[in-house]
Scaffold this motif. Structure first.
Motif, PDB file in Angstrom:
ATOM      1  N   LEU A  28      35.161  42.490  46.898  1.00 22.40           N
ATOM      2  CA  LEU A  28      36.614  42.493  46.803  1.00 22.40           C
ATOM      3  C   LEU A  28      37.056  42.441  45.341  1.00 22.40           C
ATOM      4  CD1 LEU A  28      39.432  42.480  48.004  1.00 22.40           C
ATOM      5  CD2 LEU A  28      39.211  39.996  48.324  1.00 22.40           C
ATOM      6  N   ALA A  29      36.456  41.564  44.551  1.00 18.47           N
ATOM      7  CA  ALA A  29      36.818  41.444  43.133  1.00 18.47           C
ATOM      8  C   ALA A  29      36.566  42.752  42.383  1.00 18.47           C
ATOM      9  CB  ALA A  29      36.058  40.302  42.484  1.00 18.47           C
ATOM     10  N   MET A  30      35.462  43.427  42.688  1.00 18.36           N
ATOM     11  CA  MET A  30      35.155  44.696  42.025  1.00 18.36           C
ATOM     12  C   MET A  30      36.165  45.781  42.409  1.00 18.36           C
ATOM     13  SD  MET A  30      32.664  44.259  39.969  1.00 18.36           S
ATOM     14  CE  MET A  30      32.156  45.920  39.641  1.00 18.36           C
ATOM     15  N   GLU A  31      36.520  45.844  43.677  1.00 21.81           N
ATOM     16  CA  GLU A  31      37.498  46.841  44.108  1.00 21.81           C
ATOM     17  C   GLU A  31      38.855  46.578  43.459  1.00 21.81           C
ATOM     18  OE1 GLU A  31      39.447  48.926  48.029  1.00 21.81           O
ATOM     19  OE2 GLU A  31      37.754  47.580  48.297  1.00 21.81           O
ATOM     20  N   LEU A  32      39.261  45.313  43.408  1.00 24.00           N
ATOM     21  CA  LEU A  32      40.531  44.971  42.764  1.00 24.00           C
ATOM     22  C   LEU A  32      40.509  45.323  41.282  1.00 24.00           C
ATOM     23  CD1 LEU A  32      41.260  41.554  44.508  1.00 24.00           C
ATOM     24  CD2 LEU A  32      42.391  43.753  44.945  1.00 24.00           C
ATOM     25  N   ALA A  33      39.391  45.060  40.613  1.00 20.84           N
ATOM     26  CA  ALA A  33      39.272  45.380  39.185  1.00 20.84           C
ATOM     27  C   ALA A  33      39.409  46.883  38.953  1.00 20.84           C
ATOM     28  CB  ALA A  33      37.946  44.868  38.635  1.00 20.84           C
ATOM     29  N   ARG A  34      38.811  47.681  39.831  1.00 16.06           N
ATOM     30  CA  ARG A  34      38.931  49.136  39.697  1.00 16.06           C
ATOM     31  C   ARG A  34      40.390  49.588  39.805  1.00 16.06           C
ATOM     32  NH1 ARG A  34      33.942  49.084  42.455  1.00 16.06           N
ATOM     33  NH2 ARG A  34      34.921  49.221  44.500  1.00 16.06           N
ATOM     34  N   LYS A  35      41.197  48.821  40.546  1.00 19.28           N
ATOM     35  CA  LYS A  35      42.615  49.161  40.728  1.00 19.28           C
ATOM     36  C   LYS A  35      43.510  48.508  39.676  1.00 19.28           C
ATOM     37  CE  LYS A  35      41.920  51.311  44.671  1.00 19.28           C
ATOM     38  NZ  LYS A  35      42.314  52.642  45.023  1.00 19.28           N
ATOM     39  N   GLY A  36      42.911  47.613  38.842  1.00 17.24           N
ATOM     40  CA  GLY A  36      43.670  47.010  37.755  1.00 17.24           C
ATOM     41  C   GLY A  36      44.056  45.556  37.937  1.00 17.24           C
ATOM     42  N   LEU A  37      43.551  44.918  39.004  1.00 15.91           N
ATOM     43  CA  LEU A  37      43.852  43.499  39.238  1.00 15.91           C
ATOM     44  C   LEU A  37      42.590  42.680  38.984  1.00 15.91           C
ATOM     45  CD1 LEU A  37      45.752  41.242  40.176  1.00 15.91           C
ATOM     46  CD2 LEU A  37      45.100  41.784  42.535  1.00 15.91           C
ATOM     47  N   ILE A  38      42.637  41.822  38.006  1.00 13.37           N
ATOM     48  CA  ILE A  38      41.473  41.025  37.629  1.00 13.37           C
ATOM     49  C   ILE A  38      41.468  39.715  38.421  1.00 13.37           C
ATOM     50  CG2 ILE A  38      40.260  39.895  35.722  1.00 13.37           C
ATOM     51  CD1 ILE A  38      40.425  43.026  35.624  1.00 13.37           C
ATOM     52  N   SER A  39      40.307  39.407  38.967  1.00 11.42           N
ATOM     53  CA  SER A  39      40.101  38.183  39.736  1.00 11.42           C
ATOM     54  C   SER A  39      38.660  37.744  39.535  1.00 11.42           C
ATOM     55  CB  SER A  39      40.374  38.440  41.222  1.00 11.42           C
ATOM     56  OG  SER A  39      39.474  39.426  41.715  1.00 11.42           O
ATOM     57  N   SER A  40      38.333  36.570  40.034  1.00 11.10           N
ATOM     58  CA  SER A  40      36.956  36.086  39.975  1.00 11.10           C
ATOM     59  C   SER A  40      36.451  35.898  41.396  1.00 11.10           C
ATOM     60  CB  SER A  40      36.884  34.737  39.250  1.00 11.10           C
ATOM     61  OG  SER A  40      37.319  34.859  37.925  1.00 11.10           O
ATOM     62  N   PRO A  41      35.286  36.471  41.707  1.00 18.35           N
ATOM     63  CA  PRO A  41      34.750  36.276  43.053  1.00 18.35           C
ATOM     64  C   PRO A  41      34.369  34.817  43.273  1.00 18.35           C
ATOM     65  CG  PRO A  41      33.174  37.465  41.680  1.00 18.35           C
ATOM     66  CD  PRO A  41      34.425  37.284  40.870  1.00 18.35           C
ATOM     67  N   GLY A  42      34.684  34.319  44.443  1.00 14.05           N
ATOM     68  CA  GLY A  42      34.425  32.914  44.743  1.00 14.05           C
ATOM     69  C   GLY A  42      32.972  32.508  44.646  1.00 14.05           C
ATOM     70  N   ILE A  43      32.056  33.433  44.930  1.00  9.47           N
ATOM     71  CA  ILE A  43      30.627  33.111  44.918  1.00  9.47           C
ATOM     72  C   ILE A  43      30.166  32.644  43.534  1.00  9.47           C
ATOM     73  CG2 ILE A  43      29.832  35.463  44.439  1.00  9.47           C
ATOM     74  CD1 ILE A  43      28.179  32.970  46.885  1.00  9.47           C
ATOM     75  N   THR A  44      30.884  33.036  42.475  1.00  7.68           N
ATOM     76  CA  THR A  44      30.485  32.600  41.128  1.00  7.68           C
ATOM     77  C   THR A  44      30.701  31.101  40.933  1.00  7.68           C
ATOM     78  OG1 THR A  44      32.632  33.130  40.153  1.00  7.68           O
ATOM     79  CG2 THR A  44      30.961  34.861  40.106  1.00  7.68           C
ATOM     80  N   PHE A  45      31.405  30.459  41.849  1.00  5.95           N
ATOM     81  CA  PHE A  45      31.648  29.018  41.775  1.00  5.95           C
ATOM     82  C   PHE A  45      30.742  28.243  42.717  1.00  5.95           C
ATOM     83  CE2 PHE A  45      35.489  31.282  40.609  1.00  5.95           C
ATOM     84  CZ  PHE A  45      35.697  30.783  39.337  1.00  5.95           C
ATOM     85  N   GLY A  46      29.738  28.918  43.270  1.00  8.12           N
ATOM     86  CA  GLY A  46      28.793  28.282  44.180  1.00  8.12           C
ATOM     87  C   GLY A  46      28.860  28.903  45.563  1.00  8.12           C
ATOM     88  N   SER A  47      27.858  28.612  46.374  1.00  8.32           N
ATOM     89  CA  SER A  47      27.749  29.253  47.683  1.00  8.32           C
ATOM     90  C   SER A  47      28.943  28.964  48.596  1.00  8.32           C
ATOM     91  CB  SER A  47      26.449  28.840  48.377  1.00  8.32           C
ATOM     92  OG  SER A  47      26.422  27.436  48.579  1.00  8.32           O
ATOM     93  N   LYS A  48      29.563  27.810  48.445  1.00  7.76           N
ATOM     94  CA  LYS A  48      30.737  27.498  49.271  1.00  7.76           C
ATOM     95  C   LYS A  48      31.973  28.271  48.830  1.00  7.76           C
ATOM     96  CE  LYS A  48      29.092  23.108  50.851  1.00  7.76           C
ATOM     97  NZ  LYS A  48      29.357  21.756  51.201  1.00  7.76           N
TER      98      LYS A  48
END
Length: 105
Positions: free
Chosen positions: A53-73
């Motif tokens: 989801l984060a990668m698709e949003l970035a391709r469209k111009g919306l920057i976000s951080s995928p939740g998995i980068t903050f741990g498995s939960k």
């Protein structure tokens, strides 16, 4: 204080918008500049991962951080900042709604 009220307004805006988008659930974050909504979206029967989801949003111009980068939960969550002005937040949430409309909940 004027700045405190402004950031509360931005927080309320992003929380309200996220909760209005199918597949998203957001709580009002206390004392931070980030929203960390949970999402439940599917692509061809497979649950969409936060990185995808984060990668698709970035391709469209919306920057976000995928939740998995903050741990498995954090999987099935995505982080957005609301430091930007309300107009940018509104445009970002419009884009999020457009991108995720094609996913089945």
């Amino acid at each position: 204080d004027k700045m405190v009220r402004e950031f509360q307004d931005r927080r309320d805006l992003i929380t309200r918008r996220l909760n209005s988008i199918d597949g998203f659930e957001a709580r009002s974050p206390p004392g931070t500049f980030y929203s960390f909504p949970r999402f439940e979206l599917y692509n061809n029967g497979e649950r969409l991962l936060s990185t995808n989801l984060a990668m698709e949003l970035a391709r469209k111009g919306l920057i976000s951080s995928p939740g998995i980068t903050f741990g498995s939960k954090g999987e099935y969550h995505i982080r957005f900042s609301f430091v930007s002005n309300r107009d940018h937040i509104t445009k970002g949430m419009d884009l999020l709604e457009d991108v995720t409309r094609s996913y089945v909940k």
